[in-house]
Write an enzyme that holds these catalytic residues in place. Structure first.
Site, PDB file in Angstrom:
ATOM      1  N   CYS A 300       0.819  -1.192   0.000  1.00  0.00           N
ATOM      2  CA  CYS A 300       0.000   0.000   0.000  1.00  0.00           C
ATOM      3  C   CYS A 300       0.865   1.260   0.000  1.00  0.00           C
ATOM      4  CB  CYS A 300      -0.818  -0.090   1.281  1.00  0.00           C
ATOM      5  SG  CYS A 300      -1.715   1.337   1.619  1.00  0.00           S
ATOM      6  N   ARG A 394      -9.437  -3.966 -13.608  1.00  0.00           N
ATOM      7  CA  ARG A 394     -10.810  -3.694 -13.173  1.00  0.00           C
ATOM      8  C   ARG A 394     -11.574  -2.902 -14.229  1.00  0.00           C
ATOM      9  NH1 ARG A 394     -10.953  -1.385  -7.497  1.00  0.00           N
ATOM     10  NH2 ARG A 394      -9.793  -3.300  -7.296  1.00  0.00           N
TER      11      ARG A 394
END
Ligand code: XMP
Length: 467
Positions: A300, A394
């Protein structure tokens, strides 16, 4: 007046798993007898406090089945077409609650190859599966040896019973009582599903199952993607919200509407503050668990990209206190930055019921990414779901997907290959039990009561910092 200066100097002292350890206490039972039963969400019971993270390099079918068989749960990621995600959860629900391996021989396989295959799998017989996927019999090492000696190349199966999923108990008995060491498991049409190994029957762990005895399974959703949630709802035990900042009015509104239409448990997340718990409780009629963590994941970059971050350990404690204050009685799932076995014990001690793992499982055989060999060493790709590659995928699947992020908040990399999750997770479980043993807790509830933290100024020097 020094408003800004005071605000700065008043900053909250938040601790992460690297800043604290647990103090030992009186142990009254053998650590091996520690009971790790817990809840993933209001109605989903687990035997170990571990969930596999919904990431496209971690949790698909193999990981989800393995996690449930080991007593935990897998959350299938949503970076795929709706139909594919539904198909995965449906197949997990149909999978018998025992480990099956995809090990079989094909009718045309040369006998030398079959012999090698048996040696590498350490078995003396294997099912034979034809090109239509039908289990047509077995080949035994004794037949092979004579055929190989006679120079006959092609394998000829002997007839033998293939067991239906509903007959798995009979198959287990047959393996335990007979002299063979594998059996084919088939569906109602005789199609091969997997091979049951004698060694797996012996090493069987208790699986996490629903009230009908089927493996537990969860799936990641976006609260905005109602079509996906509704299709998954009839198969999954829990729908897990998969948005980086659940504490957002649009997300709260969408979730409020969604929970009215689904019957599976709904896990809200991710959140990382007590105020988020209060707002969720105000806005949404039914929430069955909280997924907690913001910016703590190993892949992250949110803290650097946005300047926002709450250490997962601290966020768990904040959320847990708020959940208790409002008497919500739902579990807290610690998510992000759990890298060492002991980190799991720490987040549990801080009030979590479950640790969600991405990095720790990403290098395993069952993680949903291919093995990559570089200079003789094996690796597996691991990437953040807000990394460039994952986001491109995505939007390629769903060009109407909400483009919520214009800047990446995750990275892509490789992690060392670390073998099977069926070996790794039992090791983690032993370590977590030992941790509770040191604290003197018989179970997770006792850990919540007895745990005392020690904040360290200085890092513990380790020869090896990663496991
Ligand atoms: P670990 O440390 O186990 O963390 O690898 C897994 C968790 O990280 C979150 N996650 C992300 N967070 N950008 C983020 O800020 C990303 O690209 C990303 N991908 C995953 C997620 O909560 C996961 O369970």
């Amino acid at each position: 007046m020094h408003v800004f200066v005071e605000k700065l100097l008043d900053s909250v002292k938040a601790l992460s798993v690297d800043d604290v350890y647990l103090a030992p206490g009186l142990a009254e039972i053998d650590p091996r007898k520690v009971d790790l039963r817990t809840r993933f969400s209001r109605d989903v019971e687990l035997l170990i406090p571990i969930a596999a993270s919904p990431m496209d390099t971690v949790t698909e079918f193999d990981m989800a089945v393995a996690m449930a068989l080991l007593g935990g749960i897998g959350v299938v990621h949503r970076n795929m077409e709706i139909e594919k995600q539904v198909e995965i959860v449906r197949r997990v629900k149909e999978h018998p609650p025992i480990r099956l391996r995809h090990v079989f021989v094909e009718p045309e396989m040369p006998c030398g190859r079959v012999l090698e295959y048996m040696h590498s799998n350490n078995v003396r017989n294997l099912p034979v599966v034809d090109s239509e996927g039908i289990a047509i019999g077995y080949i035994h090492i004794a037949d092979l040896k004579s055929r190989c000696l006679e120079g006959l190349e092609v394998v000829e199966p002997r007839p033998g019973k293939a067991y239906r999923i509903s007959e798995v108990q009979d198959a287990k008995k047959a393996l335990l009582e007979g002299s063979i060491d594998t059996l084919a498991i088939v569906d109602s049409l005789g199609r091969y599903i997997g091979t049951l190994f004698y060694q797996d029957v012996l090493a069987e762990t208790q699986p996490a199952v629903d009230k009908d005895g089927r493996l537990v399974i969860a799936a990641a959703i976006s609260p905005f993607d109602k079509a996906r949630a509704l299709k998954l709802d009839r198969y999954v035990d829990a729908l897990v919200s998969d948005v980086a900042h659940f504490h957002n009015v649009d997300v709260l509104k969408a979730s409020r509407d969604l929970v009215k239409e689904v019957s599976a448990d709904f896990v809200a997340g991710n959140i990382a503050s007590d105020k988020a718990v209060e707002d969720v409780a105000t806005w949404i009629e039914r929430v069955d668990g909280f997924r907690v963590g913001l910016g703590g994941g190993s892949i992250c970059t949110t803290p650097d990209v946005t300047g926002v971050y709450v250490p997962t350990l601290y966020a768990v404690a904040l959320v847990r206190d708020a959940v208790d204050k409002l008497n919500l009685r739902v579990p807290v799932i610690a998510d992000g930055g759990i890298r060492a076995y002991g980190d799991i014990v720490k987040v549990l001690a801080a009030g979590a019921s479950v640790a969600m793992l991405g990095y720790m499982l990403a290098g395993t055989e069952e993680a949903s990414a291919p093995i990559i060999s570089i200079g003789g060493a094996k690796y597996k790709p691991y990437r953040g779901m807000a990394s460039e590659g994952a986001m491109k995928r995505r939007y390629a699947i769903d060009r109407y997907a909400r483009v919520s992020k214009k800047v990446e908040e995750g990275i892509e990399g490789l992690v060392p290959y670390r073998g099977s999750v069926y070996v790794l997770v039992p090791r983690i479980v032993e370590a977590v039990k030992a941790g509770l043993g040191y604290v003197g807790a018989r179970n997770i509830e006792e850990l919540w009561k007895k745990a005392r933290f020690i904040a360290t100024q200085k890092k513990v020097v380790r020869v090896k910092t990663e496991i």
